[in-house]
Motif scaffolding. Structure first.
Motif, PDB file in Angstrom:
ATOM      1  N   GLY A  89       0.904  -1.494  -0.238  1.00  0.00           N
ATOM      2  CA  GLY A  89       0.013   0.050  -0.210  1.00  0.00           C
ATOM      3  C   GLY A  89       0.668   0.956  -0.197  1.00  0.00           C
ATOM      4  O   GLY A  89       0.125   2.376  -0.416  1.00  0.00           O
ATOM      5  N   HIS A  90       2.747   1.133  -0.278  1.00  0.00           N
ATOM      6  CA  HIS A  90       3.060   2.592   0.099  1.00  0.00           C
ATOM      7  C   HIS A  90       3.224   2.593  -1.188  1.00  0.00           C
ATOM      8  O   HIS A  90       3.306   1.514  -2.000  1.00  0.00           O
ATOM      9  N   PRO A  91       3.488   3.804  -1.077  1.00  0.00           N
ATOM     10  CA  PRO A  91       4.084   4.393  -2.963  1.00  0.00           C
ATOM     11  C   PRO A  91       5.080   4.188  -3.222  1.00  0.00           C
ATOM     12  O   PRO A  91       6.416   3.673  -2.816  1.00  0.00           O
ATOM     13  N   PHE A  92       4.987   3.734  -4.958  1.00  0.00           N
ATOM     14  CA  PHE A  92       6.432   3.249  -5.524  1.00  0.00           C
ATOM     15  C   PHE A  92       7.162   4.074  -5.631  1.00  0.00           C
ATOM     16  O   PHE A  92       7.227   5.078  -5.874  1.00  0.00           O
ATOM     17  N   THR A  93       8.669   4.035  -5.258  1.00  0.00           N
ATOM     18  CA  THR A  93       9.738   5.174  -5.715  1.00  0.00           C
ATOM     19  C   THR A  93      10.461   4.269  -6.496  1.00  0.00           C
ATOM     20  O   THR A  93      11.101   3.484  -5.971  1.00  0.00           O
ATOM     21  N   GLY A  94      10.960   4.458  -7.427  1.00  0.00           N
ATOM     22  CA  GLY A  94      11.842   3.913  -8.668  1.00  0.00           C
ATOM     23  C   GLY A  94      13.977   4.392  -7.971  1.00  0.00           C
ATOM     24  O   GLY A  94      13.799   5.124  -7.831  1.00  0.00           O
ATOM     25  N   ILE A  95      13.781   3.759  -8.022  1.00  0.00           N
ATOM     26  CA  ILE A  95      15.011   3.753  -6.991  1.00  0.00           C
ATOM     27  C   ILE A  95      16.751   4.375  -8.362  1.00  0.00           C
ATOM     28  O   ILE A  95      17.529   4.822  -7.810  1.00  0.00           O
ATOM     29  N   GLY A  96      16.133   3.839  -9.516  1.00  0.00           N
ATOM     30  CA  GLY A  96      16.858   4.663 -10.905  1.00  0.00           C
ATOM     31  C   GLY A  96      16.958   5.971 -10.245  1.00  0.00           C
ATOM     32  O   GLY A  96      17.856   6.504 -10.921  1.00  0.00           O
ATOM     33  N   ARG A  97      15.858   6.583 -10.519  1.00  0.00           N
ATOM     34  CA  ARG A  97      15.382   7.633 -10.589  1.00  0.00           C
ATOM     35  C   ARG A  97      16.431   8.362  -9.238  1.00  0.00           C
ATOM     36  O   ARG A  97      17.180   9.322  -9.508  1.00  0.00           O
ATOM     37  N   LEU A  98      16.637   7.737  -8.295  1.00  0.00           N
ATOM     38  CA  LEU A  98      17.080   7.916  -6.975  1.00  0.00           C
ATOM     39  C   LEU A  98      18.568   8.219  -6.992  1.00  0.00           C
ATOM     40  O   LEU A  98      19.212   9.014  -7.234  1.00  0.00           O
ATOM     41  N   LEU A  99      19.009   7.354  -8.161  1.00  0.00           N
ATOM     42  CA  LEU A  99      20.458   7.289  -8.343  1.00  0.00           C
ATOM     43  C   LEU A  99      21.311   8.195  -9.200  1.00  0.00           C
ATOM     44  O   LEU A  99      21.653   8.628  -9.222  1.00  0.00           O
ATOM     45  N   VAL A 100      20.263   8.564  -9.970  1.00  0.00           N
ATOM     46  CA  VAL A 100      20.513   9.723 -11.114  1.00  0.00           C
ATOM     47  C   VAL A 100      20.291  10.918 -10.386  1.00  0.00           C
ATOM     48  O   VAL A 100      21.136  11.784 -10.243  1.00  0.00           O
ATOM     49  N   GLU A 101      19.049  11.287  -9.378  1.00  0.00           N
ATOM     50  CA  GLU A 101      19.256  12.490  -8.574  1.00  0.00           C
ATOM     51  C   GLU A 101      20.567  12.249  -7.580  1.00  0.00           C
ATOM     52  O   GLU A 101      21.134  13.527  -7.430  1.00  0.00           O
ATOM     53  N   ARG A 102      21.185  11.314  -7.597  1.00  0.00           N
ATOM     54  CA  ARG A 102      22.342  11.347  -6.490  1.00  0.00           C
ATOM     55  C   ARG A 102      23.558  11.398  -7.246  1.00  0.00           C
ATOM     56  O   ARG A 102      25.084  11.247  -6.751  1.00  0.00           O
ATOM     57  N   GLY A 103      23.250  11.630  -8.689  1.00  0.00           N
ATOM     58  CA  GLY A 103      24.593  11.296  -9.441  1.00  0.00           C
ATOM     59  C   GLY A 103      25.553  10.224  -9.066  1.00  0.00           C
ATOM     60  O   GLY A 103      26.460   9.738 -10.047  1.00  0.00           O
ATOM     61  N   GLU A 104      24.609   8.654  -9.577  1.00  0.00           N
ATOM     62  CA  GLU A 104      25.538   7.636  -9.042  1.00  0.00           C
ATOM     63  C   GLU A 104      25.766   7.344 -10.601  1.00  0.00           C
ATOM     64  O   GLU A 104      26.031   6.734 -10.873  1.00  0.00           O
ATOM     65  N   ILE A 105      24.172   7.886 -11.806  1.00  0.00           N
ATOM     66  CA  ILE A 105      24.740   6.905 -12.772  1.00  0.00           C
ATOM     67  C   ILE A 105      23.918   8.378 -13.705  1.00  0.00           C
ATOM     68  O   ILE A 105      22.988   8.274 -13.515  1.00  0.00           O
ATOM     69  N   ALA A 106      24.651   7.927 -14.476  1.00  0.00           N
ATOM     70  CA  ALA A 106      24.096   9.832 -15.419  1.00  0.00           C
ATOM     71  C   ALA A 106      23.100   9.237 -16.083  1.00  0.00           C
ATOM     72  O   ALA A 106      22.060   8.223 -16.681  1.00  0.00           O
ATOM     73  N   PRO A 107      21.907  10.130 -16.112  1.00  0.00           N
ATOM     74  CA  PRO A 107      20.475   9.749 -17.184  1.00  0.00           C
ATOM     75  C   PRO A 107      20.472   9.831 -18.518  1.00  0.00           C
ATOM     76  O   PRO A 107      19.690   8.672 -18.377  1.00  0.00           O
ATOM     77  N   ALA A 108      21.829   9.274 -18.898  1.00  0.00           N
ATOM     78  CA  ALA A 108      21.580   9.148 -20.672  1.00  0.00           C
ATOM     79  C   ALA A 108      21.767   7.460 -20.464  1.00  0.00           C
ATOM     80  O   ALA A 108      21.893   6.535 -21.323  1.00  0.00           O
ATOM     81  N   ASP A 109      22.549   6.698 -18.917  1.00  0.00           N
ATOM     82  CA  ASP A 109      22.678   6.243 -18.871  1.00  0.00           C
ATOM     83  C   ASP A 109      21.687   4.950 -18.058  1.00  0.00           C
ATOM     84  O   ASP A 109      22.415   3.967 -18.105  1.00  0.00           O
ATOM     85  N   ILE A 110      20.848   5.624 -17.254  1.00  0.00           N
ATOM     86  CA  ILE A 110      20.090   4.959 -16.982  1.00  0.00           C
ATOM     87  C   ILE A 110      19.211   3.882 -17.339  1.00  0.00           C
ATOM     88  O   ILE A 110      18.750   3.446 -18.905  1.00  0.00           O
ATOM     89  N   SER A 111      19.656   2.065 -17.033  1.00  0.00           N
ATOM     90  CA  SER A 111      18.785   1.333 -17.680  1.00  0.00           C
ATOM     91  C   SER A 111      18.295   0.007 -16.475  1.00  0.00           C
ATOM     92  O   SER A 111      19.631   0.215 -15.327  1.00  0.00           O
ATOM     93  N   MET A 112      17.782  -0.613 -16.483  1.00  0.00           N
ATOM     94  CA  MET A 112      18.242  -2.291 -15.729  1.00  0.00           C
ATOM     95  C   MET A 112      19.589  -2.329 -15.612  1.00  0.00           C
ATOM     96  O   MET A 112      19.494  -2.870 -14.233  1.00  0.00           O
ATOM     97  N   ALA A 113      20.322  -2.947 -16.556  1.00  0.00           N
ATOM     98  CA  ALA A 113      21.154  -3.417 -15.476  1.00  0.00           C
ATOM     99  C   ALA A 113      22.290  -2.346 -15.369  1.00  0.00           C
ATOM    100  O   ALA A 113      22.758  -2.813 -14.694  1.00  0.00           O
ATOM    101  N   ALA A 114      22.268  -1.242 -15.700  1.00  0.00           N
ATOM    102  CA  ALA A 114      23.406   0.271 -15.223  1.00  0.00           C
ATOM    103  C   ALA A 114      22.799  -0.131 -13.870  1.00  0.00           C
ATOM    104  O   ALA A 114      23.853  -0.058 -12.693  1.00  0.00           O
ATOM    105  N   ILE A 115      21.532  -0.517 -13.080  1.00  0.00           N
ATOM    106  CA  ILE A 115      21.059  -0.214 -11.981  1.00  0.00           C
ATOM    107  C   ILE A 115      21.618  -1.553 -10.995  1.00  0.00           C
ATOM    108  O   ILE A 115      22.164  -1.368  -9.950  1.00  0.00           O
TER     109      ILE A 115
END
Length: 365
Positions: free
Chosen positions: A204-230
């Motif tokens: 019942g809790h809202p979904f949070t995409g961890i890919g978005r969190l990694l992009v926001e924190r500078g861990e993965i570049a927006p252009a490189d985000i994918s399931m494989a990258a995560i």
């Protein structure tokens, strides 16, 4: 705001070259779904009862029939257009195949859980006054009241231990996490047996995409985000992997389902088996399950995508009229294809000719 605008089939890019028979077969599956299963009337305006005779017609169409003519003769086509020129967007998903054990072992220590008996659906009839309308599951307390169900972190910490809810155990926590994201998985046991598990409720809790969190924190570049990258980031940062995954508080529960035909995908929200590259997850508040939707995407796995899909599933992150998730199939190869899909697209909704669509009606963004 989005609206529906009539267009001729000849105006659909790639329509003539599509495999309409594959779409027809997927559409016809709805004729044999479980007895008594009815679909919600999506706000876009396609009544579920208008599709029922068409499901039966499709199921009865012989091999070699004019599948393209089936859709052109029975449906009108409408483009989803936005006042501001915005386009639609598609991602993709798949059914993971994961090595598993029926018992917990030193190697297989991560469980998949059945739905607990104290998890209840929340609707207008029982939602507490102060609760957000997007909360659809809660914990039923002994006094009859409702409270928030424990989240992913609490469940990982043992909240459900000792209740006998485990379906099976897998080795890798990231594998289990991504099965939660996909809403289904196929467990493969050492004796060669396959067991499908599929969505049966969530915390019942809202979904949070961890890919978005990694992009926001500078861990993965927006252009490189994918399931494989995560997945790579999780593997390279084992101390931080679980805390990151637990920031997605939503936790999925599963039910067991037999694998009658290994070529079929899981039975999803519309209660029919998904078909690789023909089943589409949509916003179920707007689209009626079973509606054909032609998707014209700029690039899917490096190529232009123009296929007639059938609305057969939904997802927490799939919101809005022109937002979709393409089902790519089962196993690692399908996962590799699905994880790389992020494309602008155009959506064309096929509406039964018996239905009068209000083209002036504004649809929520």
């Amino acid at each position: 705001m989005w609206k529906l605008r009539p267009v001729p089939f000849s105006g659909l890019p790639g329509w003539a070259g599509d495999d309409h028979r594959a779409a027809l077969d997927s559409f016809g599956r709805h004729a044999v779904r479980p007895r008594g299963e009815t679909y919600r009337h999506g706000a876009m305006g396609v009544p579920p009862q208008s599709l029922e005779p068409l499901f039966r017609d499709a199921a009865d169409m012989p091999t070699g029939c004019d599948a393209r003519g089936f859709f052109e003769d029975r449906f009108d086509c409408f483009a989803l257009t936005a006042d501001d020129g915005q386009r639609g967007f598609v991602t993709a998903y798949y059914e993971p195949e994961i090595e598993a054990s029926r018992e917990r072992t030193d190697r297989f220590r991560v469980p998949f859980y059945r739905r607990p008996d104290d998890l209840v659906a929340v609707g207008e009839e029982n939602r507490p006054d102060c609760w957000d309308p997007d909360i659809r599951f809660a914990r039923a307390n002994a006094d009859g009241s409702l409270s928030a169900y424990p989240d992913r972190k609490a469940i990982n910490s043992g909240f459900l231990d000792g209740r006998g809810l485990e379906i099976g155990w897998v080795e890798n926590e990231a594998d289990a996490f991504f099965a939660h994201i996909q809403g289904a998985a196929r467990l493969v046991f050492a004796d060669g047996a396959h067991l499908r598990i599929t969505y049966d409720g969530k915390s019942g809790h809202p979904f949070t995409g961890i890919g978005r969190l990694l992009v926001e924190r500078g861990e993965i570049a927006p252009a490189d985000i994918s399931m494989a990258a995560i997945r790579h980031w999780l593997a390279e940062n084992p101390d931080d992997a679980r805390p990151l995954m637990e920031e997605n508080r939503s936790y999925i529960f599963f039910r067991e389902a037999p694998v009658a035909d290994r070529a079929d995908g899981p039975v999803a929200a519309a209660k029919v088996p998904l078909t690789a590259e023909r089943s589409l997850a949509v916003d179920r508040l707007l689209h009626t399950f079973g509606t054909p939707v032609f998707v014209s995407a700029d690039t899917v796995n490096g190529a232009y995508w123009s296929k007639l899909m059938i609305a057969q599933d939904t997802g927490s992150a799939i919101t809005g009229p022109a937002r979709g998730d393409l089902f790519m199939g089962s196993g690692d190869a399908a996962g590799n294809r699905a994880g790389a899909v992020r494309s602008p697209c155009d959506f064309f909704v096929l509406v039964p000719k018996s239905v009068l669509i209000d083209t002036g009606k504004a649809l929520a963004s």
